[in-house]
Motif scaffolding. Structure first.
Motif, PDB file in Angstrom:
ATOM      1  N   GLU A   1       3.834   5.997  -5.171  1.00 61.32           N
ATOM      2  CA  GLU A   1       3.805   6.114  -6.621  1.00 61.32           C
ATOM      3  C   GLU A   1       2.750   7.138  -7.058  1.00 61.32           C
ATOM      4  OE1 GLU A   1       2.696   2.551  -8.524  1.00 61.32           O
ATOM      5  OE2 GLU A   1       2.528   3.470 -10.497  1.00 61.32           O
ATOM      6  N   SER A   2       1.561   7.020  -6.449  1.00 61.87           N
ATOM      7  CA  SER A   2       0.493   7.960  -6.802  1.00 61.87           C
ATOM      8  C   SER A   2       0.888   9.384  -6.465  1.00 61.87           C
ATOM      9  CB  SER A   2      -0.791   7.597  -6.051  1.00 61.87           C
ATOM     10  OG  SER A   2      -1.138   6.270  -6.316  1.00 61.87           O
TER      11      SER A   2
ATOM     12  N   SER B   1       5.664   3.251 -13.132  1.00 59.48           N
ATOM     13  CA  SER B   1       5.071   2.812 -11.877  1.00 59.48           C
ATOM     14  C   SER B   1       5.820   1.610 -11.327  1.00 59.48           C
ATOM     15  CB  SER B   1       3.605   2.471 -12.100  1.00 59.48           C
ATOM     16  OG  SER B   1       3.492   1.466 -13.066  1.00 59.48           O
TER      17      SER B   1
ATOM     18  N   ALA C   1      -4.421   8.063  -0.121  1.00 66.20           N
ATOM     19  CA  ALA C   1      -4.668   7.587  -1.486  1.00 66.20           C
ATOM     20  C   ALA C   1      -5.943   8.210  -2.053  1.00 66.20           C
ATOM     21  CB  ALA C   1      -4.767   6.061  -1.484  1.00 66.20           C
TER      22      ALA C   1
ATOM     23  N   GLN D   1       2.229   1.865  -3.410  1.00 62.63           N
ATOM     24  CA  GLN D   1       1.225   2.412  -4.319  1.00 62.63           C
ATOM     25  C   GLN D   1       0.964   3.896  -4.036  1.00 62.63           C
ATOM     26  OE1 GLN D   1      -1.966  -0.265  -3.575  1.00 62.63           O
ATOM     27  NE2 GLN D   1      -1.091  -1.918  -4.809  1.00 62.63           N
TER      28      GLN D   1
ATOM     29  N   GLN E   1       0.843  -1.202   0.000  1.00 59.73           N
ATOM     30  CA  GLN E   1       0.000   0.000   0.000  1.00 59.73           C
ATOM     31  C   GLN E   1       0.878   1.251   0.000  1.00 59.73           C
ATOM     32  OE1 GLN E   1      -2.858  -0.348   3.143  1.00 59.73           O
ATOM     33  NE2 GLN E   1      -4.136   1.319   2.389  1.00 59.73           N
TER      34      GLN E   1
ATOM     35  N   ALA F   1       7.474   1.507  -7.597  1.00 62.71           N
ATOM     36  CA  ALA F   1       7.126   0.503  -6.601  1.00 62.71           C
ATOM     37  C   ALA F   1       8.351  -0.307  -6.203  1.00 62.71           C
ATOM     38  CB  ALA F   1       6.047  -0.422  -7.165  1.00 62.71           C
TER      39      ALA F   1
END
Lengths: 436, 357
Positions: A48-49, A66, B339, A45, A42, A70
């Motif tokens: 990365e976002s 990506s 997120a 991710q 998580q 990661a």
């Protein structure tokens, strides 16, 4: 000295800083061995976002896929896991391979020991009463854990230990020693000189400010016999720096640590050894202003591109004028409402304009505590209260949106100055800037 | 036997701790004797109240000696007998608030043992919860005291805590309607003033929502419940006992059903931020609150987010992740919030804000 808080800045600015702080924390989360695989993924991710979002906000082109982002996050996490050392083990296993088995723990300078409560003079604690738990947690700021500084002069190439080896060496006396920092995702490779070969610095001394001892003039703890490292006192160092100043900045070479790690171990050995002789490295224990950690590193790449309208020649500074910032991040101790605490040791009045920038950034980051070490406090500039008064006045009066990055830019970081995260420990991150 | 003599006899049967009488005879016999005495003076509210109290004391005394007797059937029989006797007493003395409080307190004691509740069976369970719900309704109509509601909600919580009993209650339309209605009324009338009522009501809802699809059905059929739970969180934002249950219920509503809360997004998130700051050490509450925030942000991504709110949210999330560094749940919930913010384009908005330039 009353220091204002970041809450006085504009909401969007505070939010931005809070966001950067949270992202920094999340980057740090990946290094915690206690988290599960699901959370680790998580984290990757989210990072990365966030990287994508940050690039989108700045209009910067994508720098990584990506998958690589990661992978980097996972690599950071696994690297952090791999730095658990066992005192019982005869080999100090660090994944950076810079320690030999015969190097015992006591050869690592434990600078943090000197940064005990009594070695600081609390300058301001305006926020200690805002919340009962703040003052309690703030106590932990004073209880500085051992800060292990690995002198470059003692670094010797060593094969990487396997994860299984490290797992097997666990014991009740296991101690977490982050000897190798996670390589920051945004810290790109250091450009090579035109001939394509790495610069091999020569005639470098290792000056680490991370090991200031209370009541001592010694600024580096690496004085153990048998090694090329040596301890210098303030007076000697000033003379060294004076000579270097007079000889001009061109006589210094930058050190490509990141590149060195990627090279063969044999090469690395030579480079590290050479570095111990030739690099004038000033350790800037920063940290951990949560928002600054990325900024500093980013500046290492962005400022290289040329914003040096106002060149800042580090070589013009004497040792006593060097700036050492020890910032304690919010990592590990928990300030519920305050993003960061900072300990600043400011040496030398010639750094006045840098101090201005730092003060501005402190204000933005909601710094609630400024501590001046006794060593620093003994400096004439501190004694005469010039610096403190200036710092106080600036924090009080200067509205600024300068970020830490802008501070770096303001210094006009010349190409021969490079910032790099050199250590990440439980509660802080170390940065070094290398001076050519 | 006159009323005074009956009262003395009830005192004796209750055992008052040593329960020589109760333990001398079979538990069901002791309970039967109390019920018989109550029936002999149905018109006396004092006798009925003493009978209810005696039933509770006798039950507790019996429970304390369960290992000696180990008579499971007696437990179930006692609950049934007591329920019938108290229901009749309340029917005859519908205006007696004190009697209602005593009876509900006794019911609470009768269902404390989840194993007993699980063995009650469908009919007995339905009869018990219907009696409790009726008593709560009658008490609420006659008194502004929260005591009856407190005991009633607690009794229903312990019934619902038994999964078998909760299924029975949910599957019986009359029982479901009566019980949920009673809890909703109790929460609405006393949830703000009594932390115990809020706590037990939310605990009951939490237990019920653990059943599949219950949260969805509740949110659809009784949307007011969602608001009442938010109200309970707001009124008792410093009470961890309330918050543990209330935030769990709201999390169920928010994540399982995307239930619409009449409270606006900003006030809700601010409330949750306040809660998280107040009880930052409670991982359960923090996890639930972060999950609610995440769901709220997901559902209302079109709404403008106030930078102040974002600041507070990010700051508290940062602190909580650091504080609960050993809790994957909290860290995961914090990551989920970030997120979602990223998905909602919040970072881009923040970084492109003019004041940041």
């Amino acid at each position: 000295m009353q220091i204002k808080y970041a809450t006085e800045t504009q909401p969007s600015t505070r939010s931005r800083l809070a966001l950067v702080g949270l992202v920094d924390t999340i980057r740090h989360v990946a290094t915690w061995p206690s988290i599960g695989d699901a959370v680790r993924m998580q984290v990757a991710q989210v990072i990365e976002s966030m990287d994508v979002a940050q690039r989108a906000s700045t209009g910067a082109p994508p720098v990584a896929t990506s998958a690589t982002a990661a992978t980097r996050a996972q690599r950071r996490a696994s690297r952090a896991l791999s730095v658990y050392l066992s005192r019982d083990s005869s080999s100090i296993s660090a994944n950076n391979g810079l320690l030999t088995p015969d190097q015992s723990q006591d050869q690592l300078s434990i600078a943090g020991r000197s940064l005990s409560e009594d070695s600081y003079t609390a300058v301001s604690t305006p926020d200690s009463t805002r919340n009962p738990c703040i003052s309690a947690q703030a106590e932990e700021v004073f209880a500085v854990p051992p800060k292990l500084t690995l002198s470059n002069s003692r670094r010797v190439a060593q094969p990487l230990p396997s994860a299984a080896t490290q797992q097997g060496s666990s014991s009740s006396r296991r101690q977490s020693l982050h000897l190798e920092p996670p390589v920051h995702a945004d810290f790109g490779p250091v450009p090579l000189p035109p001939n394509g070969r790495s610069r091999q610095p020569s005639n470098v001394s290792s000056l680490s400010f991370g090991s200031i001892k209370s009541g001592s003039d010694y600024v580096t703890a690496d004085s153990s016999s048998g090694g090329p490292g040596y301890a210098v006192n303030m007076a000697e160092a000033d003379q060294v720096w004076a000579r270097r100043r007079s000889s001009g900045s061109g006589s210094f070479q930058s050190v490509d640590l990141a590149g060195a790690r990627r090279r063969s171990k044999q090469q690395q050995y030579h480079q590290q050894s050479a570095m111990s002789h030739s690099s004038s490295m000033v350790t800037l224990h920063s940290a951990a202003i949560s928002s600054s950690s990325t900024s500093v590193i980013n500046s290492g790449t962005t400022a290289d591109q040329g914003d040096s309208s106002k060149p800042f020649d580090v070589s013009q500074l004497s040792l006593a004028e060097m700036l050492v910032i020890v910032c304690w991040s919010s990592h590990g101790w928990i300030p519920p409402f305050i993003p960061a605490a900072i300990t600043a040791c400011c040496l030398g009045e010639l750094l006045f304009h840098e101090t201005i920038a730092i003060a501005q950034q402190m204000r933005l980051d909601g710094i609630h505590r400024v501590l001046i070490s006794k060593d620093a406090a003994d400096h004439p500039a501190i004694k005469h209260n010039k610096l403190l008064r200036s710092l106080s006045d600036l924090i009080e009066a200067t509205p600024s949106h300068h970020s830490f990055r802008s501070w770096i830019k303001r210094l006009g970081k010349p190409s021969h100055v490079r910032f790099k995260e050199t250590g990440r420990r439980k509660q802080k991150i170390d940065y070094s800037f290398f001076v050519s | 036997m006159d009323a005074d003599e009956t009262l003395r006899r009830l005192e004796s049967l209750a055992g008052s701790g040593d329960s020589t009488t109760a333990t001398a005879t079979a538990p069901s016999s002791a309970c039967g004797a109390i019920v018989a005495l109550m029936a002999s003076h149905e018109g006396s509210a004092a006798v009925q109240q003493a009978g209810c109290a005696a039933l509770l004391r006798q039950h507790i005394s019996h429970a304390a000696n369960t290992s000696q007797h180990d008579d499971d059937d007696d437990d179930v029989g006692q609950v049934l007998q007591s329920t019938q006797a108290m229901s009749r007493a309340l029917t005859l003395h519908v205006d007696d608030t004190r009697l209602h409080e005593t009876a509900l307190h006794t019911w609470w004691g009768l269902v404390l043992d989840g194993a007993v509740v699980a063995r009650l069976g469908r009919d007995a369970t339905v009869a018990l919860v219907l009696a409790v719900a009726r008593a709560m309704g009658a008490a609420a109509a006659n008194s502004d005291s929260a005591e009856a509601q407190r005991c009633g909600c607690a009794a229903l919580w312990h019934v619902a805590a038994s999964r078998e009993a909760a299924v029975v209650v949910w599957q019986d339309a009359a029982a479901q309607d009566a019980v949920i209605g009673a809890v909703e009324k109790a929460l609405a009338a006393f949830g703000a003033v009594s932390s115990d009522v809020a706590r037990y009501a939310c605990a009951f809802l939490e237990s019920m929502c653990e059943l599949k699809h219950v949260a969805v059905a509740l949110a659809m059929a009784r949307p007011r419940l969602v608001d009442l739970v938010v109200m309970a969180i707001g009124e008792h934002a410093t009470n961890e006992l309330v918050l543990e249950h209330a935030t769990n219920v709201l999390r169920r509503f928010a994540t399982d059903t995307a239930a619409t809360v009449s409270v606006g997004m900003a006030p809700l998130i601010r409330l949750l931020v306040r809660v998280m700051r107040t009880v930052s050490g409670n991982a359960s509450v923090v996890h639930s609150a972060l999950a609610i925030v995440d769901s709220t942000l997901q559902q209302r991504q079109q709404q403008q987010i106030d930078p102040d709110m974002v600041f507070e949210l990010l700051q508290v999330t940062n602190s909580l992740i650091l504080f609960h560094r050993t809790s994957d749940e909290v860290i995961g919930a914090g990551l989920a919030v970030l997120a979602t913010l990223i998905r909602n384009n919040t970072p881009v908005k923040l970084f492109t804000e003019p004041s940041c330039k």
